[in-house]
Design an enzyme around this catalytic site. Structure first.
Site, PDB file in Angstrom:
ATOM      1  N   GLU A  84      40.221  48.709  36.361  1.00  0.00           N
ATOM      2  CA  GLU A  84      41.586  47.941  35.945  1.00  0.00           C
ATOM      3  C   GLU A  84      41.402  47.488  34.576  1.00  0.00           C
ATOM      4  O   GLU A  84      42.684  47.650  34.514  1.00  0.00           O
ATOM      5  CB  GLU A  84      41.662  46.772  37.228  1.00  0.00           C
ATOM      6  CG  GLU A  84      41.880  47.168  38.540  1.00  0.00           C
ATOM      7  CD  GLU A  84      40.356  47.197  39.391  1.00  0.00           C
ATOM      8  OE1 GLU A  84      41.380  47.364  40.698  1.00  0.00           O
ATOM      9  OE2 GLU A  84      39.571  47.017  39.164  1.00  0.00           O
ATOM     10  N   PHE A 146      39.439  37.420  51.964  1.00  0.00           N
ATOM     11  CA  PHE A 146      38.706  38.320  51.718  1.00  0.00           C
ATOM     12  C   PHE A 146      39.265  38.871  50.360  1.00  0.00           C
ATOM     13  O   PHE A 146      40.358  38.504  50.008  1.00  0.00           O
ATOM     14  CB  PHE A 146      38.830  38.490  52.593  1.00  0.00           C
ATOM     15  CG  PHE A 146      37.926  40.513  52.057  1.00  0.00           C
ATOM     16  CD1 PHE A 146      36.963  40.680  51.760  1.00  0.00           C
ATOM     17  CD2 PHE A 146      38.788  41.390  52.045  1.00  0.00           C
ATOM     18  CE1 PHE A 146      35.584  41.453  50.734  1.00  0.00           C
ATOM     19  CE2 PHE A 146      38.048  42.725  50.933  1.00  0.00           C
ATOM     20  CZ  PHE A 146      36.988  42.827  50.555  1.00  0.00           C
ATOM     21  N   GLN A 147      39.064  38.620  49.428  1.00  0.00           N
ATOM     22  CA  GLN A 147      39.684  39.334  48.135  1.00  0.00           C
ATOM     23  C   GLN A 147      40.189  38.084  47.812  1.00  0.00           C
ATOM     24  O   GLN A 147      42.195  38.492  46.972  1.00  0.00           O
ATOM     25  CB  GLN A 147      39.801  40.231  47.800  1.00  0.00           C
ATOM     26  CG  GLN A 147      38.193  41.987  48.093  1.00  0.00           C
ATOM     27  CD  GLN A 147      39.254  42.732  48.129  1.00  0.00           C
ATOM     28  OE1 GLN A 147      40.338  43.265  48.419  1.00  0.00           O
ATOM     29  NE2 GLN A 147      38.108  43.981  47.739  1.00  0.00           N
ATOM     30  N   LYS A 196      50.603  40.553  50.662  1.00  0.00           N
ATOM     31  CA  LYS A 196      50.326  41.643  51.419  1.00  0.00           C
ATOM     32  C   LYS A 196      51.454  41.893  52.429  1.00  0.00           C
ATOM     33  O   LYS A 196      52.405  42.260  52.201  1.00  0.00           O
ATOM     34  CB  LYS A 196      49.254  42.489  51.923  1.00  0.00           C
ATOM     35  CG  LYS A 196      49.076  43.146  52.638  1.00  0.00           C
ATOM     36  CD  LYS A 196      47.773  43.640  52.527  1.00  0.00           C
ATOM     37  CE  LYS A 196      47.623  44.982  54.270  1.00  0.00           C
ATOM     38  NZ  LYS A 196      46.220  44.767  54.094  1.00  0.00           N
ATOM     39  N   MET A 512      28.929  45.424  14.092  1.00  0.00           N
ATOM     40  CA  MET A 512      29.328  44.319  13.084  1.00  0.00           C
ATOM     41  C   MET A 512      27.979  42.897  12.961  1.00  0.00           C
ATOM     42  O   MET A 512      28.189  41.829  12.293  1.00  0.00           O
ATOM     43  CB  MET A 512      30.452  43.685  13.877  1.00  0.00           C
ATOM     44  CG  MET A 512      31.070  42.667  13.132  1.00  0.00           C
ATOM     45  SD  MET A 512      31.611  43.142  11.492  1.00  0.00           S
ATOM     46  CE  MET A 512      32.900  44.216  10.741  1.00  0.00           C
TER      47      MET A 512
END
Length: 622
Positions: A84, A146-147, A196, A512
């Site tokens: 993602e 969940f999630q 959802k 760096m």
């Protein structure tokens, strides 16, 4: 025919997305057929189609899965990324390269939280993207389902705005509002979180919706009195500088900037986020200011008597020690975001407005000053500026051990690929060298993570840029540290037919950070070596990973270059490949450093031209 504020907002959203101002009648003509008895997910996809979305970068998952079913039949292209974070950076690269709104899609929980870094990145650099995330069903919100993650709360500080949609009937309106917010005023990321069950609910669809954003009225037209005061100040200046930030690019104001520069005859400096806003080939351009800017640009700011900041925010990487920055300058600060004006440096003439309109009006006001006989003589100022430019040009030393110079690689890449290519970069030494040694002549050709400094930005941003501008050559210039954070998106590029080109500046270190350890930590290189070491702390003669083999495993063409004599030929070979992504592993020396440099927290008066030397102008003496 009169229009309502909501109709005007719809037109502005469409104009911001497409780059074309629409009329009331064309908005009505663009209306799509209404639908009844469809799902919220179908309404979402129809809304995205109606607002003109071309491509979405994303990954499906449980909570967002209902949206993927209507996407299967949609005209909108979906690019299936491998992470993602890649989706977010790709949306940013697409937006920066095209001027349109980038779109990314993720599921709830870890899918959404993986967008946090690119959202913060887009927020810092004012990039218009819309992130759409699935959420657990409404009844489960707050139960640690969940999630589940409170992505609205998590992203509130790093988005321009965000929404939780609780009614499927609101989806078209929220999408229209999200795009309008992302693209108008000071651009930025907007998140739309949809549970959802809302995606699965039955609803009706109609377009265009009626956006309702009370209190959101960005000021685009500057105040005439402030513009006239700014013009009068510039007309009296003997040491003016045009300090140009990324806002000029966001506003599409490069033609107006060129006119202003020609009219004033003043030197121009372009920040890291504004490279390409003013041609490097123009003799009025002094280069980039800041921590690794040119000596001429940094000292011009320090010695200016009138500083005209256009779409810039006086960030710490430009100002150095703020209390000693441009101590004798009167400041004209023009920005579309009123919160930026006076935030870091007091503005003597504040101007709130769109950069394009502001600069255009400033040009008109300055012409009036000149017609009245108020035209400053800048010859002495230019004599001083040219002296600094001639004495301290950008340059680099060839490595004493005979290894390949990273600056040479990047310089040759820019010369061969040319000013029409798009260059993205990761963050670190290679980013600074790419900003210094590639000549930028056109807007939209330099994309990087400026404010957040996000390692791993280059490859997915290049993917998004190439998707948005498929006819343009796109190079990602990456370090071996950055490259290992997001190179999995090369598999996406190979499968989706997005033939970007990647130059890995492979010095075997976090370059760096190593430079800072060299300068400030007595060469104690704690955890910056990326290659395997033997029991004596010496590099082993093995590459982990082997970037050529890795590139080929990801479906790309892999090349390697270790010799200065081979640089041009390898780059030209990569340029000739158009049907697959290409990765070049440039094995370079590990001791190269970025110069000039202003140490963190130091005054710009103490700019160093090279390692182990006193400040260019003596301690505090510019």
């Amino acid at each position: 025919m009169t229009t309502t504020p909501s109709e005007s907002a719809t037109r502005e959203a469409a104009a911001a997305l497409t780059g074309v101002e629409t009329t009331a009648s064309s908005v009505e003509e663009a209306a799509v057929a209404p639908a009844t008895g469809i799902t919220g997910a179908q309404s979402l996809v129809r809304s995205l189609e109606a607002i003109g979305v071309e491509v979405i970068f994303g990954i499906p998952g449980g909570a967002i899965l209902p949206a993927y079913d209507p996407l299967f039949d949609s005209t909108v292209r979906h690019v299936l990324v491998r992470h993602e974070q890649g989706a977010g950076h790709a949306a940013t690269g697409y937006a920066q390269a095209t001027g349109k709104v980038g779109v990314c899609l993720a599921t709830s929980g870890p899918g959404a939280t993986n967008l946090v870094t690119p959202l913060a990145d887009a927020h810092m650099d004012s990039v218009p993207i819309v992130a759409i995330t699935g959420q657990v069903p409404s009844g489960a919100i707050g139960t640690d389902a969940f999630q589940e993650a409170d992505i609205r709360g998590i992203t509130m500080p790093i988005t321009k705005h965000n929404f939780l949609v609780t009614d499927a009937a609101d989806i078209p309106q929220r999408i229209a509002e999200a795009f309008h917010l992302a693209a108008s005023g000071r651009p930025g990321p907007v998140l739309v979180d949809i549970p959802k069950d809302v995606l699965q609910a039955t609803t009706d669809f109609s377009w265009p919706p009626r956006p309702d954003l009370p209190g959101y009225r960005p000021t685009t037209r500057p105040h005439g009195k402030q513009v006239r005061e700014a013009a009068a100040l510039i007309a009296r200046a003997s040491r003016p500088v045009l300090y140009v930030g990324g806002g000029v690019l966001k506003a599409g104001a490069t033609e107006e900037l060129a006119e202003l520069a020609a009219l004033t005859g003043a030197p121009v400096v372009t920040t890291l986020m504004a490279r390409g806003a003013f041609p490097d080939s123009d003799p009025q351009h002094l280069g980039m200011p800041g921590m690794h800017g040119t000596v001429a640009a940094v000292t011009a700011l320090q010695k200016s008597d009138v500083l005209v900041a256009l779409g810039a925010r006086f960030d710490d990487r430009v100002t150095g020690q703020l209390s000693s920055f441009a101590p004798d300058a009167l400041v004209v600060h023009a920005d579309i975001d009123p919160a930026e004006i006076g935030k870091n440096r007091k503005a003597d003439v504040p101007i709130v407005g769109d950069a394009k309109e502001t600069i255009a009006q400033l040009v008109t006001a300055l012409r009036g000053e000149h017609e009245a006989g108020r035209t400053p003589d800048l010859s002495a100022w230019w004599t001083q500026l040219d002296s600094w430019r001639d004495r301290y040009p950008l340059g680099y030393d060839e490595p004493e051990d005979g290894s390949l110079s990273p600056q040479y690689v990047i310089e040759r890449l820019g010369a061969i690929a040319g000013p029409d290519a798009i260059y993205t970069s990761g963050v670190g030494q290679h980013q600074m060298w790419a900003a210094q040694f590639i000549k930028y002549e056109k807007p939209g050709t330099w994309l990087n993570s400026g404010g957040l400094g996000t390692m791993g930005y280059a490859v997915p941003a290049a993917m998004g840029a190439k998707q948005g501008r498929p006819d343009v050559t796109v190079w990602a210039i990456d370090g071996d540290g950055c490259f290992q954070m997001t190179n999995q998106e090369l598999a996406t590029c190979a499968i989706e037919g997005i033939p970007i080109k990647v130059a890995v500046i492979n010095n075997g270190n976090l370059g760096m950070v190593r430079q800072w350890q060299t300068l400030f930590y007595e060469g104690r290189y704690s955890n910056t070596k990326l290659h395997p070491l033997d029991e004596h702390g010496k590099p082993k003669p093995v590459r982990i990973p082997d970037f050529v083999a890795l590139a080929e495993a990801l479906g790309c063409v892999g090349l390697r270059c270790e010799s200065k004599d081979d640089v041009d030929a390898v780059i030209e070979k990569a340029m000739a490949i158009d049907d697959a992504p290409v990765v070049i592993d440039f094995v370079v020396g590990h001791d190269a450093q970025v110069w000039p440099m202003v140490a963190a927290g130091a005054s710009n008066d103490d700019i160093l031209a090279a390692r182990d030397v006193r400040p260019v102008f003596g301690e505090g003496q510019v």
